[in-house]
Design a protein around this motif. Sequence first.
Motif, PDB file in Angstrom:
ATOM      1  N   LEU B 215       0.825  -1.221   0.000  1.00  0.00           N
ATOM      2  CA  LEU B 215       0.000   0.000   0.000  1.00  0.00           C
ATOM      3  C   LEU B 215       0.854   1.264   0.000  1.00  0.00           C
ATOM      4  O   LEU B 215       0.468   2.279  -0.578  1.00  0.00           O
ATOM      5  CB  LEU B 215      -0.917   0.011   1.218  1.00  0.00           C
ATOM      6  CG  LEU B 215      -2.093  -0.962   1.183  1.00  0.00           C
ATOM      7  CD1 LEU B 215      -2.883  -0.874   2.476  1.00  0.00           C
ATOM      8  CD2 LEU B 215      -3.010  -0.669   0.014  1.00  0.00           C
ATOM      9  N   LEU B 216       2.021   1.186   0.654  1.00  0.00           N
ATOM     10  CA  LEU B 216       2.900   2.366   0.676  1.00  0.00           C
ATOM     11  C   LEU B 216       3.537   2.619  -0.696  1.00  0.00           C
ATOM     12  O   LEU B 216       4.076   3.704  -0.945  1.00  0.00           O
ATOM     13  CB  LEU B 216       4.000   2.176   1.726  1.00  0.00           C
ATOM     14  CG  LEU B 216       3.546   2.295   3.187  1.00  0.00           C
ATOM     15  CD1 LEU B 216       4.607   1.755   4.127  1.00  0.00           C
ATOM     16  CD2 LEU B 216       3.234   3.739   3.547  1.00  0.00           C
ATOM     17  N   LEU B 249      -0.926   6.237   5.484  1.00  0.00           N
ATOM     18  CA  LEU B 249      -0.176   6.496   6.729  1.00  0.00           C
ATOM     19  C   LEU B 249      -1.063   6.267   7.947  1.00  0.00           C
ATOM     20  O   LEU B 249      -0.625   5.674   8.942  1.00  0.00           O
ATOM     21  CB  LEU B 249       0.362   7.932   6.728  1.00  0.00           C
ATOM     22  CG  LEU B 249       1.613   8.199   5.899  1.00  0.00           C
ATOM     23  CD1 LEU B 249       2.037   9.651   6.055  1.00  0.00           C
ATOM     24  CD2 LEU B 249       2.768   7.289   6.304  1.00  0.00           C
ATOM     25  N   HIS B 250      -2.310   6.707   7.864  1.00  0.00           N
ATOM     26  CA  HIS B 250      -3.242   6.500   8.976  1.00  0.00           C
ATOM     27  C   HIS B 250      -3.490   5.008   9.187  1.00  0.00           C
ATOM     28  O   HIS B 250      -3.496   4.522  10.327  1.00  0.00           O
ATOM     29  CB  HIS B 250      -4.552   7.239   8.681  1.00  0.00           C
ATOM     30  CG  HIS B 250      -5.527   7.188   9.811  1.00  0.00           C
ATOM     31  ND1 HIS B 250      -6.862   6.970   9.642  1.00  0.00           N
ATOM     32  CD2 HIS B 250      -5.352   7.302  11.151  1.00  0.00           C
ATOM     33  CE1 HIS B 250      -7.466   6.967  10.811  1.00  0.00           C
ATOM     34  NE2 HIS B 250      -6.579   7.173  11.745  1.00  0.00           N
ATOM     35  N   LEU B 251      -3.661   4.292   8.091  1.00  0.00           N
ATOM     36  CA  LEU B 251      -3.870   2.841   8.185  1.00  0.00           C
ATOM     37  C   LEU B 251      -2.651   2.157   8.803  1.00  0.00           C
ATOM     38  O   LEU B 251      -2.786   1.263   9.661  1.00  0.00           O
ATOM     39  CB  LEU B 251      -4.152   2.285   6.784  1.00  0.00           C
ATOM     40  CG  LEU B 251      -4.438   0.796   6.694  1.00  0.00           C
ATOM     41  CD1 LEU B 251      -5.765   0.475   7.360  1.00  0.00           C
ATOM     42  CD2 LEU B 251      -4.467   0.341   5.244  1.00  0.00           C
ATOM     43  N   SER B 252      -1.456   2.594   8.381  1.00  0.00           N
ATOM     44  CA  SER B 252      -0.224   2.015   8.950  1.00  0.00           C
ATOM     45  C   SER B 252      -0.184   2.248  10.454  1.00  0.00           C
ATOM     46  O   SER B 252       0.156   1.338  11.225  1.00  0.00           O
ATOM     47  CB  SER B 252       1.019   2.642   8.306  1.00  0.00           C
ATOM     48  OG  SER B 252       0.964   2.526   6.928  1.00  0.00           O
ATOM     49  N   ALA B 253      -0.541   3.465  10.863  1.00  0.00           N
ATOM     50  CA  ALA B 253      -0.524   3.775  12.299  1.00  0.00           C
ATOM     51  C   ALA B 253      -1.516   2.899  13.043  1.00  0.00           C
ATOM     52  O   ALA B 253      -1.199   2.357  14.112  1.00  0.00           O
ATOM     53  CB  ALA B 253      -0.863   5.251  12.496  1.00  0.00           C
ATOM     54  N   GLN B 254      -2.706   2.716  12.478  1.00  0.00           N
ATOM     55  CA  GLN B 254      -3.715   1.880  13.131  1.00  0.00           C
ATOM     56  C   GLN B 254      -3.226   0.436  13.266  1.00  0.00           C
ATOM     57  O   GLN B 254      -3.355  -0.180  14.324  1.00  0.00           O
ATOM     58  CB  GLN B 254      -5.013   1.895  12.327  1.00  0.00           C
ATOM     59  CG  GLN B 254      -5.811   3.175  12.472  1.00  0.00           C
ATOM     60  CD  GLN B 254      -7.045   3.123  11.603  1.00  0.00           C
ATOM     61  OE1 GLN B 254      -6.951   3.047  10.377  1.00  0.00           O
ATOM     62  NE2 GLN B 254      -8.205   3.154  12.223  1.00  0.00           N
ATOM     63  N   LEU B 312       9.560   6.198   8.811  1.00  0.00           N
ATOM     64  CA  LEU B 312       8.508   5.345   9.383  1.00  0.00           C
ATOM     65  C   LEU B 312       9.096   4.067   9.983  1.00  0.00           C
ATOM     66  O   LEU B 312       8.508   3.456  10.884  1.00  0.00           O
ATOM     67  CB  LEU B 312       7.515   4.990   8.268  1.00  0.00           C
ATOM     68  CG  LEU B 312       6.125   4.498   8.651  1.00  0.00           C
ATOM     69  CD1 LEU B 312       5.389   5.546   9.450  1.00  0.00           C
ATOM     70  CD2 LEU B 312       5.350   4.161   7.396  1.00  0.00           C
ATOM     71  N   ALA B 313      10.252   3.680   9.476  1.00  0.00           N
ATOM     72  CA  ALA B 313      10.873   2.440   9.952  1.00  0.00           C
ATOM     73  C   ALA B 313      11.500   2.592  11.331  1.00  0.00           C
ATOM     74  O   ALA B 313      11.818   1.601  11.976  1.00  0.00           O
ATOM     75  CB  ALA B 313      11.924   1.973   8.948  1.00  0.00           C
ATOM     76  N   VAL B 314      11.679   3.833  11.792  1.00  0.00           N
ATOM     77  CA  VAL B 314      12.273   4.026  13.122  1.00  0.00           C
ATOM     78  C   VAL B 314      11.162   3.871  14.163  1.00  0.00           C
ATOM     79  O   VAL B 314      10.259   4.705  14.233  1.00  0.00           O
ATOM     80  CB  VAL B 314      12.912   5.434  13.239  1.00  0.00           C
ATOM     81  CG1 VAL B 314      13.598   5.594  14.585  1.00  0.00           C
ATOM     82  CG2 VAL B 314      13.896   5.647  12.102  1.00  0.00           C
ATOM     83  N   SER B 319       9.459   9.147  15.689  1.00  0.00           N
ATOM     84  CA  SER B 319       9.372   8.941  14.247  1.00  0.00           C
ATOM     85  C   SER B 319       7.997   9.365  13.717  1.00  0.00           C
ATOM     86  O   SER B 319       7.899   9.904  12.628  1.00  0.00           O
ATOM     87  CB  SER B 319       9.669   7.505  13.891  1.00  0.00           C
ATOM     88  OG  SER B 319       8.597   6.683  14.249  1.00  0.00           O
ATOM     89  N   TRP B 320       6.906   9.118  14.502  1.00  0.00           N
ATOM     90  CA  TRP B 320       5.588   9.556  14.028  1.00  0.00           C
ATOM     91  C   TRP B 320       5.506  11.070  13.973  1.00  0.00           C
ATOM     92  O   TRP B 320       4.911  11.634  13.067  1.00  0.00           O
ATOM     93  CB  TRP B 320       4.469   8.987  14.911  1.00  0.00           C
ATOM     94  CG  TRP B 320       4.034   7.646  14.447  1.00  0.00           C
ATOM     95  CD1 TRP B 320       4.131   6.467  15.116  1.00  0.00           C
ATOM     96  CD2 TRP B 320       3.458   7.324  13.166  1.00  0.00           C
ATOM     97  NE1 TRP B 320       3.657   5.427  14.346  1.00  0.00           N
ATOM     98  CE2 TRP B 320       3.227   5.933  13.156  1.00  0.00           C
ATOM     99  CE3 TRP B 320       3.122   8.074  12.039  1.00  0.00           C
ATOM    100  CZ2 TRP B 320       2.685   5.283  12.063  1.00  0.00           C
ATOM    101  CZ3 TRP B 320       2.580   7.408  10.940  1.00  0.00           C
ATOM    102  CH2 TRP B 320       2.365   6.045  10.956  1.00  0.00           C
ATOM    103  N   THR B 321       6.112  11.735  14.966  1.00  0.00           N
ATOM    104  CA  THR B 321       6.140  13.206  14.940  1.00  0.00           C
ATOM    105  C   THR B 321       6.840  13.675  13.677  1.00  0.00           C
ATOM    106  O   THR B 321       6.372  14.576  12.972  1.00  0.00           O
ATOM    107  CB  THR B 321       6.889  13.734  16.176  1.00  0.00           C
ATOM    108  OG1 THR B 321       6.459  13.022  17.311  1.00  0.00           O
ATOM    109  CG2 THR B 321       6.675  15.213  16.379  1.00  0.00           C
ATOM    110  N   LEU B 322       7.952  13.025  13.402  1.00  0.00           N
ATOM    111  CA  LEU B 322       8.743  13.414  12.234  1.00  0.00           C
ATOM    112  C   LEU B 322       8.006  13.083  10.935  1.00  0.00           C
ATOM    113  O   LEU B 322       8.020  13.871   9.979  1.00  0.00           O
ATOM    114  CB  LEU B 322      10.100  12.695  12.295  1.00  0.00           C
ATOM    115  CG  LEU B 322      11.182  13.202  11.372  1.00  0.00           C
ATOM    116  CD1 LEU B 322      11.356  14.702  11.488  1.00  0.00           C
ATOM    117  CD2 LEU B 322      12.501  12.495  11.703  1.00  0.00           C
ATOM    118  N   VAL B 323       7.351  11.917  10.919  1.00  0.00           N
ATOM    119  CA  VAL B 323       6.586  11.535   9.715  1.00  0.00           C
ATOM    120  C   VAL B 323       5.496  12.576   9.437  1.00  0.00           C
ATOM    121  O   VAL B 323       5.325  13.023   8.298  1.00  0.00           O
ATOM    122  CB  VAL B 323       5.960  10.127   9.901  1.00  0.00           C
ATOM    123  CG1 VAL B 323       4.887   9.868   8.852  1.00  0.00           C
ATOM    124  CG2 VAL B 323       7.025   9.059   9.808  1.00  0.00           C
TER     125      VAL B 323
END
Lengths: 253, 474
Positions: B215-216, B249-254, B312-314, B319-323
């Motif tokens: 998906l990415l 990105l939202h799906l990845s976070a979920q 995102l791999a970190v 890393s989410w803040t940075l993403v």
Amino acid sequence: MEFLYGALGALFANWLGVLLLAAAAALIVITWNWRIALGLLMLLYLGVASLLVSIHQAPAWVVTGYLVAMGLAVAILALATKNHEPGPSQRQATNWLLRTLILGIVAAAWWFLDPGFAFPQFSRPETDLLLWIGICGLMLLALSNNPTYVGIGLLMWSAPIYAVATVLMPGSGVAQLVGIAALLVALACGYLALLEPVVVRTNPMWWRGRRTTVVHPITPTPLAPPAAVGAITATQLRSPAGERTPAHMEAAK
Amino acid sequence: MNQALMLPVLPELFALFISAAVVSFLLQRWARWTALGGAVLAALLALGLWQIDFSRPLLVLGGGFSIDFGAPVEIYDFTLQLDQSNVAVVVISLLIGAGALLLAARRHQSRLFPGLAWLLLTGYTLLALMTSGVRSPLFAAPLFLTMLAAVGIFALQNGKVTDPSGPLRTLLPPLLAAPLFIIAVWYIDQIPLNPQDVTLTVTAGTLLGVGLLLLLAPFPLHGATPAAAETAPPVAMLLVILLHQVAVLHLSAQVLNTYPFVALNTDWTLWLSWLGLLTAVWGGAATVGARNAGRLWGYVSLLDWGLIIVVLAVPSLRSWTLVLFLMCLRVISMFTAAAGLVTIEAAVGSLEMEKMRGIGMRMPWNSAAYLLGGLGLVGFPLTAGFAGHWAALLTLAEVDWRPAAVVLVASGLAVVAFVRVARLMFGHISNRTIPRERATSAALAIAALAITIGVAVAPQVLSTVIGKALSAFG
């Protein structure tokens, strides 16, 4: 309806039926003819649907709904392709022999490596059949950039998705979502097929002549007024050097 | 008799979205005005949703009526609910939609674009609000993304007879990922029945990880972005790609928050790092050969996306803040570049670089918007992307300096490509029939440039947005 699926299940739910469906999937790639491919695609859907009803007791009305949706998807792709001149990407990607060899190598590698993988709730032959259909779909995606063939490839890929969703998530609505997604994919691919630039052969001996890609609808060239015809003809009938040769004079008469 | 009537907000919200789409289709003859109205409506909705305080979700209207912002709504087997964890995604999507409609109002791309934009916004909002179902709604996400990609194709192709390969390729990643999610959820359902069996966790994690990777759309599945950027209208490309990337990105976070074993029990982060790095390198290297301004824009956006994937791999909160920081800067840079490209394409009739020779003399503001927006995606100093890229490279270098150096080299190649374009755009003019830019288009380009430079000088202005968005991602 149950009887119909039972009869079809008796035909497809054995090694000969599975082999027939696998051969149909391979023929879609080998023949590279959209009419044959779409016909065989419907056969694949019918086969997979009857397997789901006869082996996994999927409700017949759910499977029938899916078949109707897929029939619509196939019809959309067929109509779009039929109503459009073949574009440059519709030519065969490689020849049939090479495509057969590629499929043969993939099948042989799968046979010899034997990863022993089976989808949950599915038998090995069923898994192999669904994976084979998916691989043939991926082959179409890999070998073509044509909207029709990519559409056929994606619809082939959707058949295993539907089978897996129906068996692993009964009553969750995912199977219906697969059908809706496949319909939209067919609609989008049909739209792109209609908007692909076509190739016009400018020379009757087209294999020698150059091809022109037309990127807009052809509009008729306006006719010159009668008074100007003679002048245009006289201008056009001069040789590149400018003088009028006997052949030109003859043609002008 | 004095009973209070509580209205859930979601049916009204979706009715408004669908009405906006229907009105835009019906009034397509006045597409510029429907686009402008749509932009205002989307911006107002985003502002309104941003203001909601979810600790007090009721808004009393008087006359016994009140609106419940947090009331769940059932659609078939899925539950939709607006809450703190997804409102930021809806707001970001609406802002992207508002910006795209505003650009379309200036130079409308197609009569159908406003309606299609509202359809896409409806779909992506639906996806963001899906909170629960008979089973986890995550398994159906790739199928929804497939449907939205199919709708997006109509905006990308825009009714033009042209090479369809770019829009066509947008269909592949979500449909390829769909079966992996479905099988993964079956394995996840089995974990409570047999908690000792590690293979169930590993299999489910691997399937979900590979599905997310698809998906990415990193290298080599990246083909849709540069190809679509070359042939599609810049506004459509902007809307379709950004909405899709925010949703993924939202799906990845979920997925990572709900199923932490995806990152912990598999090599997912390793695959992500390598594929993200390859995407960034390919994006940077390919800019050198680009002969089309749209394709160049597509390649630099790929470079930026590759960096986001690497970050995102970190596996940490930072890393989410940075993403999110990188994503916000990406949206600003892409809008700035698109603001310039839309006008240039309308004036020249194409985005071929040869035809853009000397266009900077006639359209200095729009040319500058394209150049600074593009350079922002590379992380060039004094552009919006600089702070984000610099922070990302420092974070990467703390772990391993080599990937950071590789990304830096790729960015250098992209800068060289933009220097070449700048020389061409501000060189000798070849086509003297190109008109001068209008005041309205120059004003919009200047506004975009002001935002870009403002964010470059003071990136902390985004901290409120990122802080609130973190609740949806972190």
